[in-house]
Enzyme design. Structure first.
Site, mmCIF file in Angstrom:
data_model
loop_
_atom_site.group_PDB
_atom_site.id
_atom_site.type_symbol
_atom_site.label_atom_id
_atom_site.label_comp_id
_atom_site.label_asym_id
_atom_site.label_seq_id
_atom_site.Cartn_x
_atom_site.Cartn_y
_atom_site.Cartn_z
ATOM 1 N N LYS A 113 46.411 7.748 40.939
ATOM 2 C CA LYS A 113 46.115 8.946 41.374
ATOM 3 C C LYS A 113 46.752 9.079 42.755
ATOM 4 C CE LYS A 113 42.083 9.593 38.447
ATOM 5 N NZ LYS A 113 40.754 10.293 38.125
ATOM 6 N N LYS A 195 46.398 7.503 27.281
ATOM 7 C CA LYS A 195 45.098 7.553 26.832
ATOM 8 C C LYS A 195 44.875 9.152 26.772
ATOM 9 C CE LYS A 195 41.769 7.580 30.670
ATOM 10 N NZ LYS A 195 40.618 7.671 30.958
ATOM 11 N N LYS A 198 41.679 14.111 30.189
ATOM 12 C CA LYS A 198 41.641 15.707 30.669
ATOM 13 C C LYS A 198 42.851 16.084 31.640
ATOM 14 C CE LYS A 198 38.684 18.367 32.503
ATOM 15 N NZ LYS A 198 37.428 18.195 33.319
HETATM 16 P P1 ADP Z 1 38.732 11.063 31.804
HETATM 17 O O1 ADP Z 1 39.550 9.970 31.762
HETATM 18 O O2 ADP Z 1 39.074 12.000 30.316
HETATM 19 O O3 ADP Z 1 38.487 12.043 32.894
HETATM 20 P P2 ADP Z 1 36.231 9.881 32.441
HETATM 21 O O4 ADP Z 1 37.021 9.078 33.440
HETATM 22 O O5 ADP Z 1 35.279 10.787 32.965
HETATM 23 O O6 ADP Z 1 36.967 10.618 31.656
HETATM 24 O O7 ADP Z 1 35.401 8.807 31.476
HETATM 25 C C1 ADP Z 1 34.360 8.565 30.986
HETATM 26 C C2 ADP Z 1 34.018 7.487 30.075
HETATM 27 O O8 ADP Z 1 34.923 7.715 28.736
HETATM 28 C C3 ADP Z 1 34.394 6.123 30.658
HETATM 29 O O9 ADP Z 1 33.775 5.255 30.269
HETATM 30 C C4 ADP Z 1 35.973 6.064 30.289
HETATM 31 O O10 ADP Z 1 36.325 4.651 30.260
HETATM 32 C C5 ADP Z 1 35.827 6.601 28.803
HETATM 33 N N1 ADP Z 1 36.956 7.159 28.171
HETATM 34 C C6 ADP Z 1 37.904 8.197 28.837
HETATM 35 N N2 ADP Z 1 38.910 8.531 28.204
HETATM 36 C C7 ADP Z 1 38.938 7.537 27.065
HETATM 37 C C8 ADP Z 1 39.759 7.428 25.946
HETATM 38 N N3 ADP Z 1 40.797 8.148 25.953
HETATM 39 N N4 ADP Z 1 39.476 6.539 25.156
HETATM 40 C C9 ADP Z 1 38.328 5.743 25.251
HETATM 41 N N5 ADP Z 1 37.269 5.779 26.282
HETATM 42 C C10 ADP Z 1 37.709 6.831 27.169
#
Ligand code: ADP
Ligand code: TRP
Length: 328
Positions: A113, A195, A198
């Site tokens: 980031k 992965k 968002k």
């Molecule tokens: P993002 O990466 O979309 O911003 P967050 O960081 O808020 O999402 O993640 C919230 C939870 O969802 C965490 O436990 C994260 O590890 C899980 N998570 C996020 N993206 C994925 C994914 N593509 N597959 C599985 N788990 C995920």
């Protein structure tokens, strides 16, 4: 009281996607039957990236409604908002003194980031993020932290901090472990080498709020063949089918994939229907919850009281150990 404590948080950044659901939220729902569970909305963790102050509160409530609509039960799980408990910030500021800054600079998420910005321009919150996360975790002394695998390094850092603290001040914290689902990494629809996230953009994700027409459209554009022989896109769609469709349907497509007779248009259509059907009751429940924000606030207030009673005990013990409060 159940023997094992579980804790996890999700950032309120708007619409949750099926990666968040399969990697984290669905697991939370299953865990609450057997364990003492704390689940929170990590609003202080959502400030290190671009955000609109006018939207943040709505996103916090939206995430709370999603938690409950997906099956978290406020009478069994403690559900709360991070920023409403000062103990999180207090422990984070304290723990920051017991971890070398080099550990933070080495975090993959920080490098990814911060790397996009000119050196020195990344905000300090981005660097400090894992310390706050360690505080979130260690306040509740959980045995397990259910997260997707992108968070492993952060949970590891919370173990490092706990270890440093224990070594210097005597046993204080247990060492938390991550707990993964069978799908710790759902991949992006448009770039299945990354992965689902968002930050990649809306069309990479299937959101829990997406109506059937949007799901169908996004899936129709999903990449199945990445041209590198890995079949990552198709594998990702089959994995989703396994989780959202009935067993026989998933098996049928798995077999067709093995025999190379699979028709991706069929797979996408079947998957779109399965996901839409699966999400429908969750979406309906969420709409009903959001129609009554006062009730949601009451649930969150009750969760905060429960969480705070545990957090304050840990904080007092820490302040005693480091001499900020008189010992027994
Ligand atoms: P993002 O990466 O979309 O911003 P967050 O960081 O808020 O999402 O993640 C919230 C939870 O969802 C965490 O436990 C994260 O590890 C899980 N998570 C996020 N993206 C994925 C994914 N593509 N597959 C599985 N788990 C995920
Ligand atoms: N960092 C996590 C994420 O981006 C959210 C989070 C904050 C968290 N504090 C936590 C997860 C404590 C588990 C435990 O998804």
């Amino acid at each position: 009281m159940p023997a094992t404590t579980i804790l996890s948080g999700i950032r309120p950044t708007g619409n949750l996607h099926v990666g968040n659901y399969l990697g984290a939220l669905q697991n939370f729902v299953q865990l609450q039957d057997r364990h003492e569970c704390f689940f929170f909305i990590a609003d202080l963790h959502a400030l290190n990236e671009q955000f609109d102050a006018k939207e943040k509160y709505a996103q916090v409530l939206d995430t709370a409604a999603t938690f409950i609509a997906a099956g978290l039960d406020p009478s069994r799980s403690t559900i709360f908002v991070q920023s409403r408990l000062p103990a999180h910030a207090q422990l984070a500021v304290t723990l920051a003194n017991f971890i070398p800054v080099g550990y933070l600079f080495r975090m993959t998420q920080y490098k990814e980031k911060a790397g996009k910005q000119a050196q020195g321009n990344a905000n300090a919150g981005l660097l400090y993020y894992p310390v706050l996360m360690a505080a979130d975790i260690l306040l509740y002394q959980p045995t397990f932290v259910p997260v997707g695998d992108d968070q492993d390094q952060h949970v590891e850092l919370s173990r490092d901090i706990a270890g440093f603290f224990n070594k210097r001040f005597g046993p204080t914290f247990g060492l938390p472990k991550t707990l993964h689902t069978e799908t710790p990494r759902v991949m992006s629809l448009l770039d299945p080498t990354k992965k689902m996230s968002k930050t990649l953009g809306g069309n990479h994700c299937l959101n829990l709020d997406d109506p059937p027409a949007v799901i169908t459209k996004k899936l129709s554009r999903a990449v199945t063949d990445t041209g590198d022989g890995t079949g990552a896109g198709a594998k990702n769609l089959l994995l989703l089918l396994e989780h959202f469709a009935d067993h026989d349907t998933a098996q049928r497509f798995q077999r067709a994939a093995k025999e190379k007779t699979i028709r991706y248009a069929d797979l996408k259509q079947t998957l779109a229907r399965a996901i839409s059907d699966y999400l429908k009751p969750i979406q309906e429940k969420k709409t009903a919850l959001l129609a009554n924000p006062d009730h949601l606030e009451e649930l969150l207030a009750a969760g905060a009281v429960r969480a705070d009673s545990v957090a304050q005990k840990t904080l007092s013990a820490v302040f005693q150990k480091i001499g900020l409060r008189p010992g027994d």
